[in-house]
Design a protein around this motif. Structure first.
Motif, PDB file in Angstrom:
ATOM      1  N   CYS A  36      42.893 -16.480  57.748  1.00 47.37           N
ATOM      2  CA  CYS A  36      44.234 -15.913  57.927  1.00 47.37           C
ATOM      3  C   CYS A  36      44.893 -16.462  59.193  1.00 47.37           C
ATOM      4  CB  CYS A  36      44.145 -14.394  57.975  1.00 47.37           C
ATOM      5  SG  CYS A  36      45.714 -13.565  57.772  1.00 47.37           S
ATOM      6  N   SER A  37      44.097 -16.838  60.169  1.00 43.43           N
ATOM      7  CA  SER A  37      44.667 -17.360  61.412  1.00 43.43           C
ATOM      8  C   SER A  37      45.326 -18.720  61.226  1.00 43.43           C
ATOM      9  CB  SER A  37      43.591 -17.450  62.490  1.00 43.43           C
ATOM     10  OG  SER A  37      42.610 -18.387  62.113  1.00 43.43           O
ATOM     11  N   TYR A  39      47.570 -19.291  59.198  1.00 47.05           N
ATOM     12  CA  TYR A  39      48.961 -19.011  58.856  1.00 47.05           C
ATOM     13  C   TYR A  39      49.727 -18.382  60.008  1.00 47.05           C
ATOM     14  CZ  TYR A  39      47.629 -20.159  54.142  1.00 47.05           C
ATOM     15  OH  TYR A  39      47.190 -20.833  53.032  1.00 47.05           O
ATOM     16  N   GLY A  40      49.252 -18.573  61.224  1.00 51.82           N
ATOM     17  CA  GLY A  40      49.947 -18.076  62.399  1.00 51.82           C
ATOM     18  C   GLY A  40      49.207 -16.928  63.039  1.00 51.82           C
ATOM     19  N   GLY A  41      49.780 -16.458  64.138  1.00 53.67           N
ATOM     20  CA  GLY A  41      49.188 -15.354  64.880  1.00 53.67           C
ATOM     21  C   GLY A  41      49.319 -14.044  64.137  1.00 53.67           C
ATOM     22  N   SER A  42      48.717 -13.022  64.695  1.00 51.82           N
ATOM     23  CA  SER A  42      48.754 -11.719  64.047  1.00 51.82           C
ATOM     24  C   SER A  42      50.189 -11.195  63.990  1.00 51.82           C
ATOM     25  CB  SER A  42      47.851 -10.730  64.774  1.00 51.82           C
ATOM     26  OG  SER A  42      48.301 -10.553  66.095  1.00 51.82           O
ATOM     27  N   ILE A  43      50.425 -10.348  63.030  1.00 50.75           N
ATOM     28  CA  ILE A  43      51.763  -9.801  62.807  1.00 50.75           C
ATOM     29  C   ILE A  43      52.012  -8.679  63.804  1.00 50.75           C
ATOM     30  CG2 ILE A  43      53.246  -8.663  61.127  1.00 50.75           C
ATOM     31  CD1 ILE A  43      51.608 -10.038  58.934  1.00 50.75           C
ATOM     32  N   ASP A  44      53.164  -8.722  64.479  1.00 48.61           N
ATOM     33  CA  ASP A  44      53.521  -7.676  65.441  1.00 48.61           C
ATOM     34  C   ASP A  44      53.647  -6.331  64.752  1.00 48.61           C
ATOM     35  OD1 ASP A  44      53.660  -9.533  67.483  1.00 48.61           O
ATOM     36  OD2 ASP A  44      55.803  -9.900  67.174  1.00 48.61           O
ATOM     37  N   LYS A  45      53.267  -5.279  65.469  1.00 50.77           N
ATOM     38  CA  LYS A  45      53.266  -3.954  64.840  1.00 50.77           C
ATOM     39  C   LYS A  45      54.674  -3.410  64.583  1.00 50.77           C
ATOM     40  CE  LYS A  45      52.836  -1.322  69.111  1.00 50.77           C
ATOM     41  NZ  LYS A  45      52.093  -0.282  69.787  1.00 50.77           N
ATOM     42  N   ASN A  46      55.683  -3.929  65.244  1.00 48.87           N
ATOM     43  CA  ASN A  46      57.053  -3.459  65.040  1.00 48.87           C
ATOM     44  C   ASN A  46      57.876  -4.382  64.149  1.00 48.87           C
ATOM     45  OD1 ASN A  46      56.692  -1.185  66.669  1.00 48.87           O
ATOM     46  ND2 ASN A  46      57.143  -2.348  68.519  1.00 48.87           N
ATOM     47  N   SER A  47      57.251  -5.390  63.579  1.00 46.25           N
ATOM     48  CA  SER A  47      57.996  -6.344  62.757  1.00 46.25           C
ATOM     49  C   SER A  47      58.195  -5.802  61.340  1.00 46.25           C
ATOM     50  CB  SER A  47      57.268  -7.682  62.708  1.00 46.25           C
ATOM     51  OG  SER A  47      56.046  -7.531  62.013  1.00 46.25           O
ATOM     52  N   LEU A  48      59.159  -6.383  60.659  1.00 42.57           N
ATOM     53  CA  LEU A  48      59.455  -5.978  59.288  1.00 42.57           C
ATOM     54  C   LEU A  48      58.285  -6.262  58.359  1.00 42.57           C
ATOM     55  CD1 LEU A  48      61.452  -4.902  57.189  1.00 42.57           C
ATOM     56  CD2 LEU A  48      62.376  -7.220  57.001  1.00 42.57           C
TER      57      LEU A  48
END
Length: 104
Positions: A36-37, A39-48
């Motif tokens: 999964c890494s 495909y970019g960094g972890s998804i921010d908790k406040n993101s859509l």
């Protein structure tokens, strides 16, 4: 990159979901995989994208949650949200240029 990661999580979770596993467990499992890494960094908790994944994981009916995952797995959200970032940069540049012109 968050949207590419989001799409990967939806595709992988919907494809590898087992009968014994809940949708929330599948999403968590896919997010914690080393692949999964890519495909970019972890998804921010406040993101859509995080809010959408959390809402899908919270759907009580497993069939409806699977349908939602499959719908999002077929969409390429990175294309839809890349243009507004470009427009934001252009707008910022033009604003700075205008302010510089007015000040001079």
């Amino acid at each position: 990159m968050a949207w590419k990661r989001f799409g990967y999580i939806c595709r992988k979770a919907s494809a590898t979901l087992t009968n014994e596993e809940s949708v929330a467990e599948a999403i968590s499992r896919v997010e914690n995989e080393p692949a999964c890494s890519l495909y970019g960094g972890s998804i921010d908790k406040n993101s859509l994208s995080r809010k959408i994944l959390d809402k899908i994981a919270a759907i009580p009916n497993k069939d409806e949650a699977i349908k939602a995952l499959e719908i999002y797995s077929k969409m390429d959200m990175s294309l839809h949200f890349s243009e507004p970032v470009k427009f934001k940069r252009i707008t910022t540049y033009l604003t700075i240029l205008t302010l510089t012109f007015v000040l001079i």
